[in-house]
Design an enzyme around this catalytic site. Structure first.
Site, mmCIF file in Angstrom:
data_model
loop_
_atom_site.group_PDB
_atom_site.id
_atom_site.type_symbol
_atom_site.label_atom_id
_atom_site.label_comp_id
_atom_site.label_asym_id
_atom_site.label_seq_id
_atom_site.Cartn_x
_atom_site.Cartn_y
_atom_site.Cartn_z
ATOM 1 N N ARG A 8 53.029 -42.175 21.227
ATOM 2 C CA ARG A 8 54.420 -41.916 20.843
ATOM 3 C C ARG A 8 54.992 -43.230 20.323
ATOM 4 O O ARG A 8 54.348 -44.271 20.389
ATOM 5 C CB ARG A 8 55.242 -41.282 21.985
ATOM 6 C CG ARG A 8 54.881 -41.621 23.399
ATOM 7 C CD ARG A 8 55.091 -43.035 23.769
ATOM 8 N NE ARG A 8 56.403 -43.514 23.412
ATOM 9 C CZ ARG A 8 56.725 -44.783 23.248
ATOM 10 N NH1 ARG A 8 55.806 -45.734 23.409
ATOM 11 N NH2 ARG A 8 57.934 -45.161 22.922
ATOM 12 N N GLY A 9 56.238 -43.168 19.831
ATOM 13 C CA GLY A 9 56.821 -44.343 19.173
ATOM 14 C C GLY A 9 56.565 -44.183 17.679
ATOM 15 O O GLY A 9 55.429 -43.904 17.261
ATOM 16 N N ALA A 10 57.637 -44.377 16.882
ATOM 17 C CA ALA A 10 57.556 -44.033 15.457
ATOM 18 C C ALA A 10 56.388 -44.698 14.707
ATOM 19 O O ALA A 10 55.584 -44.010 14.073
ATOM 20 C CB ALA A 10 58.900 -44.340 14.793
ATOM 21 N N GLN A 34 59.955 -43.872 29.417
ATOM 22 C CA GLN A 34 59.263 -44.889 28.603
ATOM 23 C C GLN A 34 59.685 -46.303 29.007
ATOM 24 O O GLN A 34 58.885 -47.233 28.908
ATOM 25 C CB GLN A 34 59.583 -44.679 27.111
ATOM 26 C CG GLN A 34 58.940 -43.463 26.480
ATOM 27 C CD GLN A 34 59.852 -42.257 26.505
ATOM 28 O OE1 GLN A 34 60.699 -42.114 27.382
ATOM 29 N NE2 GLN A 34 59.684 -41.358 25.561
ATOM 30 N N ASP A 75 63.667 -44.382 15.015
ATOM 31 C CA ASP A 75 62.707 -43.367 14.539
ATOM 32 C C ASP A 75 62.952 -43.001 13.089
ATOM 33 O O ASP A 75 62.050 -42.570 12.382
ATOM 34 C CB ASP A 75 62.776 -42.126 15.414
ATOM 35 C CG ASP A 75 62.103 -42.395 16.744
ATOM 36 O OD1 ASP A 75 62.757 -42.956 17.635
ATOM 37 O OD2 ASP A 75 60.899 -42.111 16.859
ATOM 38 N N LYS A 116 65.686 -42.829 20.413
ATOM 39 C CA LYS A 116 65.581 -42.085 21.670
ATOM 40 C C LYS A 116 66.934 -41.660 22.220
ATOM 41 O O LYS A 116 67.893 -42.442 22.176
ATOM 42 C CB LYS A 116 64.834 -42.978 22.667
ATOM 43 C CG LYS A 116 64.688 -42.441 24.064
ATOM 44 C CD LYS A 116 64.038 -41.074 24.125
ATOM 45 C CE LYS A 116 62.695 -40.990 23.427
ATOM 46 N NZ LYS A 116 62.294 -39.588 23.131
HETATM 47 O O1 MRU Z 1 59.737 -39.871 22.140
HETATM 48 P P1 MRU Z 1 59.189 -41.226 21.804
HETATM 49 O O2 MRU Z 1 58.671 -41.962 22.998
HETATM 50 O O3 MRU Z 1 58.209 -41.167 20.665
HETATM 51 O O4 MRU Z 1 60.458 -42.044 21.275
HETATM 52 C C1 MRU Z 1 60.259 -43.367 20.882
HETATM 53 C C2 MRU Z 1 61.502 -44.056 20.471
HETATM 54 O O5 MRU Z 1 62.557 -43.475 20.413
HETATM 55 C C3 MRU Z 1 61.368 -45.489 20.028
HETATM 56 O O6 MRU Z 1 62.498 -46.218 20.360
HETATM 57 C C4 MRU Z 1 61.185 -45.516 18.501
HETATM 58 O O7 MRU Z 1 60.142 -44.687 18.118
HETATM 59 C C5 MRU Z 1 60.933 -46.888 17.987
HETATM 60 S S1 MRU Z 1 59.363 -47.466 18.481
HETATM 61 C C6 MRU Z 1 59.011 -48.934 17.734
#
Ligand code: MRU
Length: 345
Positions: A45-47, A195, A236, A247
């Site tokens: 996960r994470g963009a 997270q 994201d 998030k």
């Molecule tokens: O649902 P997730 O864990 O994928 O959400 C992740 C986030 O919101 C992060 O802050 C975002 O992707 C930036 S990661 C460098």
């Protein structure tokens, strides 16, 4: 730090983030379907990390396509790319990576299929390497905004685990520490997937960066007590006017920061900017099962049958964002113009 995702011989493997920090286990992907399952199921996960995974997933797909002619290969590849796009809707990095892989196939029109398969794998490796380099650059720019002896609040995990490595928001913090600044981090726990508690705290502790976890609803009180100097989060998707999707809970942190005159910064690569969307109202916000709210682990915490609503991202209007840190430099309001210039260079 353990790699978030990598090629391991002919398979792609990703650290199973659902199990961290308790267990370090690889989730092995032998085909693109495994990658889609991994993205949907929050294994990765994470963009930016999702973008890297999509690129590798399509390289795996290319290998699995039996077509011999370029035309048949391209048709099937396009169908799989469409399925990859549906894995998670909010992070635009996924679309960015899929479009990059599609472009490559387009550019190789008429080439032998075996050659295209090899090129797809190389491209996916490039996406990973570039992501790490971009994060380091972003870190160098952003670290200037982090004063010595400061306390930074962050939300969710925008670290090494959310990217190919090093991180965006945590990359800025890492770079500030590498530059000799004494920084401590307050990490929102980030319900419901935790997270902040499970991943941000784990990463920072591995790097010996002081971190304290708080309940999400404690941020306002700490700000009021003067215990937060600045906020840095990832993103994201960023619309053309600078509105930021991140998030769920980020919006309220930004509002609190504004009320307490604390700068709220966003660190994100240029690939997170979606110039096709004029404002954040157009950003699709993923909703996940209400069970992620009503349960903790596998245990149902609410009354049987309770309804729970689970939007997993929110949009912070640009007016609450003091600056956006990218690998091309720091962007400040008015964002629409600044973003246009940034994307032109
Ligand atoms: O649902 P997730 O864990 O994928 O959400 C992740 C986030 O919101 C992060 O802050 C975002 O992707 C930036 S990661 C460098």
């Amino acid at each position: 730090m353990i790699p978030t995702i990598e090629w391991h011989g002919d398979v792609v493997r990703m650290i199973d983030q659902r199990k961290l920090p308790g267990r370090i286990e690889w989730f092995v992907c032998r085909g693109y379907r495994d990658v889609i399952r991994g993205i949907r199921g929050m294994v990765i996960r994470g963009a930016p990390a999702i973008g890297v995974a999509a690129g590798m997933g399509l390289a795996l797909a290319g290998r699995g396509i039996r077509a011999r002619s370029y035309k048949a290969f391209k048709k099937r590849f396009g169908e799989i790319a469409d399925r990859m796009l549906e894995a998670r809707p909010t992070a635009v990095n996924l679309r960015w990576a899929v479009e990059r892989m599609l472009r490559l196939v387009e550019e190789m029109a008429g080439r032998p299929v075996a050659e295209i398969r090899e090129a797809l794998r190389r491209e996916s490796e490039k996406i990973l390497a570039e992501d790490i380099a971009v994060n380091r650059k972003m870190g160098r720019f952003g670290s200037k905004l982090v004063p010595d002896r400061s306390t930074v609040l962050t939300h969710c995990n925008a670290g090494s685990l959310a990217t190919g490595g090093y991180g965006t928001a945590l990359g800025v913090i890492r770079a500030a520490c590498e530059a000799g600044k004494r920084v401590q981090v307050i990490a929102d726990e980030t319900r419901p997937w935790l997270q902040g508690l499970r991943l941000t705290a784990f990463e920072l502790m591995q790097d010996h960066i002081p971190v304290t976890v708080i309940a999400d609803n404690a941020a306002g009180s700490l700000m009021r007590a003067g215990r937060i100097d600045l906020v840095i989060t990832g993103a994201d998707r960023i619309a053309a006017n600078g509105d930021v999707a991140n998030k769920i809970g980020t919006y309220q942190v930004a509002l609190l920061a504004k009320a307490h005159k604390i700068p709220f910064y966003v660190a994100a690569p240029v690939s997170t900017i979606d110039p096709r969307l004029s404002t954040g109202d157009e950003i699709p916000v993923e909703e996940r099962s209400g069970r992620e709210i009503s349960r903790v682990g596998n245990r149902e915490m609410g009354p049987p049958g309770v309804r729970a609503h689970n939007p997993v991202f929110d949009v912070t209007p640009a007016k609450y964002v003091a600056a956006i840190i990218t690998e091309k430099g720091i962007v400040r309001p008015p964002y629409r113009r600044a973003i246009r210039v940034l994307l032109k260079d």
